[in-house]
Scaffold this motif. Structure first.
Motif, PDB file in Angstrom:
ATOM      1  N   PRO A 201       0.787  -1.240   0.000  1.00 13.35           N
ATOM      2  CA  PRO A 201       0.000   0.000   0.000  1.00 13.35           C
ATOM      3  C   PRO A 201       0.815   1.283   0.000  1.00 13.35           C
ATOM      4  CG  PRO A 201       0.051  -0.955   2.202  1.00 13.35           C
ATOM      5  CD  PRO A 201       0.726  -1.947   1.295  1.00 13.35           C
ATOM      6  N   TRP A 202       2.151   1.199   0.204  1.00  5.27           N
ATOM      7  CA  TRP A 202       2.946   2.428   0.281  1.00  5.27           C
ATOM      8  C   TRP A 202       2.880   3.175  -1.048  1.00  5.27           C
ATOM      9  CZ3 TRP A 202       6.910   5.131  -1.978  1.00  5.27           C
ATOM     10  CH2 TRP A 202       7.462   6.175  -1.221  1.00  5.27           C
ATOM     11  N   ARG A 203       2.678   4.492  -0.948  1.00 13.00           N
ATOM     12  CA  ARG A 203       2.633   5.331  -2.138  1.00 13.00           C
ATOM     13  C   ARG A 203       3.574   6.514  -1.969  1.00 13.00           C
ATOM     14  NH1 ARG A 203       1.095   1.345  -3.728  1.00 13.00           N
ATOM     15  NH2 ARG A 203      -0.802   0.818  -4.875  1.00 13.00           N
ATOM     16  N   PRO A 204       4.116   7.063  -3.064  1.00 10.00           N
ATOM     17  CA  PRO A 204       5.131   8.113  -2.969  1.00 10.00           C
ATOM     18  C   PRO A 204       4.575   9.408  -2.413  1.00 10.00           C
ATOM     19  CG  PRO A 204       4.438   7.784  -5.244  1.00 10.00           C
ATOM     20  CD  PRO A 204       3.834   6.667  -4.451  1.00 10.00           C
ATOM     21  N   PRO A 205       5.457  10.229  -1.801  1.00  2.18           N
ATOM     22  CA  PRO A 205       5.026  11.520  -1.268  1.00  2.18           C
ATOM     23  C   PRO A 205       4.711  12.500  -2.399  1.00  2.18           C
ATOM     24  CG  PRO A 205       7.409  11.305  -1.110  1.00  2.18           C
ATOM     25  CD  PRO A 205       6.893   9.973  -1.570  1.00  2.18           C
ATOM     26  N   GLN A 206       3.873  13.458  -2.104  1.00  4.26           N
ATOM     27  CA  GLN A 206       3.480  14.453  -3.102  1.00  4.26           C
ATOM     28  C   GLN A 206       4.484  15.604  -3.186  1.00  4.26           C
ATOM     29  OE1 GLN A 206       0.768  13.924  -5.146  1.00  4.26           O
ATOM     30  NE2 GLN A 206       0.861  11.930  -4.118  1.00  4.26           N
ATOM     31  N   THR A 207       5.304  15.744  -2.149  1.00  8.40           N
ATOM     32  CA  THR A 207       6.281  16.842  -2.118  1.00  8.40           C
ATOM     33  C   THR A 207       7.688  16.283  -1.931  1.00  8.40           C
ATOM     34  OG1 THR A 207       5.956  17.090   0.281  1.00  8.40           O
ATOM     35  CG2 THR A 207       4.623  18.476  -1.175  1.00  8.40           C
ATOM     36  N   LEU A 208       8.663  17.053  -2.398  1.00 11.89           N
ATOM     37  CA  LEU A 208      10.061  16.655  -2.233  1.00 11.89           C
ATOM     38  C   LEU A 208      10.446  16.628  -0.763  1.00 11.89           C
ATOM     39  CD1 LEU A 208      11.849  18.672  -5.058  1.00 11.89           C
ATOM     40  CD2 LEU A 208      11.848  16.191  -4.815  1.00 11.89           C
ATOM     41  N   THR A 209      11.146  15.563  -0.365  1.00  3.90           N
ATOM     42  CA  THR A 209      11.667  15.490   1.002  1.00  3.90           C
ATOM     43  C   THR A 209      12.961  14.688   0.988  1.00  3.90           C
ATOM     44  OG1 THR A 209      11.237  14.711   3.252  1.00  3.90           O
ATOM     45  CG2 THR A 209      10.223  13.453   1.477  1.00  3.90           C
ATOM     46  N   PHE A 210      13.966  15.212   1.696  1.00  3.16           N
ATOM     47  CA  PHE A 210      15.264  14.544   1.764  1.00  3.16           C
ATOM     48  C   PHE A 210      15.732  14.437   3.214  1.00  3.16           C
ATOM     49  CE2 PHE A 210      15.129  16.326  -2.530  1.00  3.16           C
ATOM     50  CZ  PHE A 210      15.448  15.208  -3.281  1.00  3.16           C
ATOM     51  N   THR A 211      14.783  14.179   4.123  1.00  2.00           N
ATOM     52  CA  THR A 211      15.117  14.033   5.542  1.00  2.00           C
ATOM     53  C   THR A 211      16.121  12.898   5.728  1.00  2.00           C
ATOM     54  OG1 THR A 211      12.882  14.766   6.109  1.00  2.00           O
ATOM     55  CG2 THR A 211      14.156  13.683   7.839  1.00  2.00           C
ATOM     56  N   ASN A 212      17.176  13.171   6.480  1.00  5.12           N
ATOM     57  CA  ASN A 212      18.203  12.170   6.795  1.00  5.12           C
ATOM     58  C   ASN A 212      18.798  11.520   5.542  1.00  5.12           C
ATOM     59  OD1 ASN A 212      19.824  10.705   8.602  1.00  5.12           O
ATOM     60  ND2 ASN A 212      18.384   8.990   8.679  1.00  5.12           N
ATOM     61  N   TRP A 213      18.916  12.321   4.475  1.00 11.17           N
ATOM     62  CA  TRP A 213      19.463  11.762   3.242  1.00 11.17           C
ATOM     63  C   TRP A 213      20.918  11.319   3.413  1.00 11.17           C
ATOM     64  CZ3 TRP A 213      23.719  13.832   0.849  1.00 11.17           C
ATOM     65  CH2 TRP A 213      24.102  15.124   1.233  1.00 11.17           C
ATOM     66  N   ARG A 214      21.633  11.987   4.325  1.00 14.35           N
ATOM     67  CA  ARG A 214      23.036  11.595   4.539  1.00 14.35           C
ATOM     68  C   ARG A 214      23.136  10.171   5.080  1.00 14.35           C
ATOM     69  NH1 ARG A 214      23.118  17.072   5.856  1.00 14.35           N
ATOM     70  NH2 ARG A 214      24.701  18.301   4.726  1.00 14.35           N
ATOM     71  N   GLY A 215      22.214   9.814   6.000  1.00 13.00           N
ATOM     72  CA  GLY A 215      22.231   8.459   6.542  1.00 13.00           C
ATOM     73  C   GLY A 215      21.929   7.414   5.479  1.00 13.00           C
ATOM     74  N   VAL A 216      20.971   7.740   4.617  1.00 17.59           N
ATOM     75  CA  VAL A 216      20.614   6.814   3.540  1.00 17.59           C
ATOM     76  C   VAL A 216      21.772   6.675   2.558  1.00 17.59           C
ATOM     77  CG1 VAL A 216      19.030   6.378   1.633  1.00 17.59           C
ATOM     78  CG2 VAL A 216      18.155   7.368   3.760  1.00 17.59           C
ATOM     79  N   VAL A 217      22.348   7.806   2.161  1.00 19.25           N
ATOM     80  CA  VAL A 217      23.433   7.787   1.182  1.00 19.25           C
ATOM     81  C   VAL A 217      24.687   7.145   1.768  1.00 19.25           C
ATOM     82  CG1 VAL A 217      24.981   9.234  -0.184  1.00 19.25           C
ATOM     83  CG2 VAL A 217      22.541   9.753  -0.102  1.00 19.25           C
ATOM     84  N   SER A 218      24.942   7.388   3.059  1.00 17.65           N
ATOM     85  CA  SER A 218      26.121   6.813   3.693  1.00 17.65           C
ATOM     86  C   SER A 218      26.050   5.293   3.717  1.00 17.65           C
ATOM     87  CB  SER A 218      26.261   7.342   5.121  1.00 17.65           C
ATOM     88  OG  SER A 218      27.347   6.715   5.775  1.00 17.65           O
TER      89      SER A 218
END
Length: 418
Positions: A201-218
């Protein structure tokens, strides 16, 4: 008591997942056998060489879509951070995939020029369109893996294999050449979009968000480099054989690799795929984690060892009958490469254990060392022809990955507490 233990093992989530993936792989092997036999009869050695270039370019470029790293982060992250990680991952996927689409398309020109065949440009652009489909289902795919619902992945694998191989066979018989490979890859990818969107059921967000992107990218960055090394390593022999020995010899080698290790490697993926979520689930209990690690190694040894022995023994008989007498020179190469699959499986299991313990930097370090050793061995061995390359492939895997598997156990479970 013994009967109860057997029942408990058969009821385990891991074996159920392996069962689902195994069924899908059985269908995949049946479909792929039809494709392999058809292409062996229709394609020339040069066609196989061009196919190897298309697959190699796609496999290496697809690493930069961050699929493995971002998926791994979603699987491993704590429940309270999951939604934010998913939202960030969605937009990072789009940025990475659009960039790789453009990069592969532009790279098609120098690749074609280097090989002296302009017919490669169109197919490489065509295959690149697959990257634009990835972001639509990559988050859902990771969430399904996190929930250990491997039956969804199994369904996707089976349906994609059916469509991909069916399209490839029909178009190859109609004389479309390497475009039959491209069409099979592109037209089968929407299966993943449809099945995953219907299964989660997960669906994408309607707005841009990059919360904690450093943790994801790291986290994803280390795994990206590991995956890149894996893809480069998987393609190094092609990249070395092609320029040094020519497209015809590359085609012979590519056939041997796919008819040999291609069969057993897909079974390895079936066994290895569920290991990371399985290890993550037990990482807080070292005794339980170690038991799972060694149970996995025993299962890999039993299944893959038997397959390698059987295939190597029967290769001299089935290759000329099934694929045609023109591929008989590939039999010794096929047997040697097939033997490298078992140590390769051990190495992947060890990497899954390190990643589950947040030791992705160690996975990266060991992969880098092995890749450099592998490249050196191939650079020397190619001077002795295809047989020399195949011997180098087997020797480096045996001498490196089996000791690595034992070292990972010692590091993870027997080192003194800090």
């Amino acid at each position: 008591m013994a009967l109860q233990r057997i029942q408990n093992k058969l009821a385990s989530q891991y074996l159920q997942n392996v069962g689902w993936l195994g069924i899908a792989e059985l269908f995949n092997r049946i479909f792929r056998l039809g494709t392999t036999v058809t292409l062996a009869r229709v394609f020339t050695e040069t066609d196989y060489g061009l196919t190897a270039i298309i697959y190699t370019t796609f496999e290496i470029a697809s690493v930069f879509t961050l699929r493995q790293g971002i998926s791994g982060k979603i699987i491993q992250t704590d429940p309270e951070q999951l939604e934010e990680v998913c939202k960030t991952a969605y937009w990072l996927n789009w940025i990475a995939c659009i960039g790789i689409f453009l990069l592969q398309g532009l790279a098609a020109f120098p690749i074609a020029a280097a090989l002296g065949d302009s017919h490669l440009i169109g197919p490489l652009w065509g295959v690149a369109t697959i990257y634009l489909m990835f972001p639509t289902f990559m988050v859902q795919s990771a969430l399904i893996l996190r929930e250990n619902r491997m039956q969804v992945k199994a369904l996707c694998n089976a349906l994609q294999s059916l469509i991909s191989n069916g399209v490839t066979i029909v178009m190859a018989l109609l004389g479309f050449g390497i475009w039959s490979i491209v069409a099979g890859m592109v037209l089968s990818t929407p299966v993943w979009m449809i099945v995953h969107l219907k299964s989660h059921p997960w669906r994408p967000p309607q707005t841009l968000t990059f919360t904690n992107w450093r943790g994801v990218v790291s986290f994803g960055g280390n795994l990206l480099l590991v995956e890149l090394l894996h893809k480069i390593r998987s393609s190094l022999d092609y990249l070395i054989v092609g320029p040094v020995l020519g497209l015809e010899q590359l085609g012979l080698y590519f056939f041997a690799f796919n008819a040999g290790s291609g069969i057993t490697t897909n079974v390895v993926y079936t066994l290895i795929g569920p290991l990371f979520p399985k290890f993550c689930e037990a990482r807080s209990d070292l005794q339980r984690l170690r038991q799972r690690y060694w149970d996995s190694l025993k299962l890999i040894s039993l299944v893959i060892g038997a397959m390698v022995l059987l295939q190597s023994t029967l290769a001299p008989f089935y290759v000329p009958i099934v694929f045609g007498a023109k591929w008989t020179p590939a039999i010794p190469i096929l047997i040697l490469i097939c033997g490298s699959v078992l140590p390769r499986a051990y190495g992947w299991a060890a990497a899954a254990l390190l990643n589950a313990q947040d030791k992705t930097h160690l996975t990266l370090g060991t992969d880098l060392g092995f890749t450099l050793l592998f490249a050196l061995a191939l650079a020397i061995a190619v001077q002795f022809g295809l047989l020399g390359v195949a011997i180098a492939v087997l020797a480096t895997h045996l001498c490196s990955l089996i000791p690595l598997t034992l070292w990972v156990d010692r590091y993870s479970f027997q080192r003194p507490a800090p």
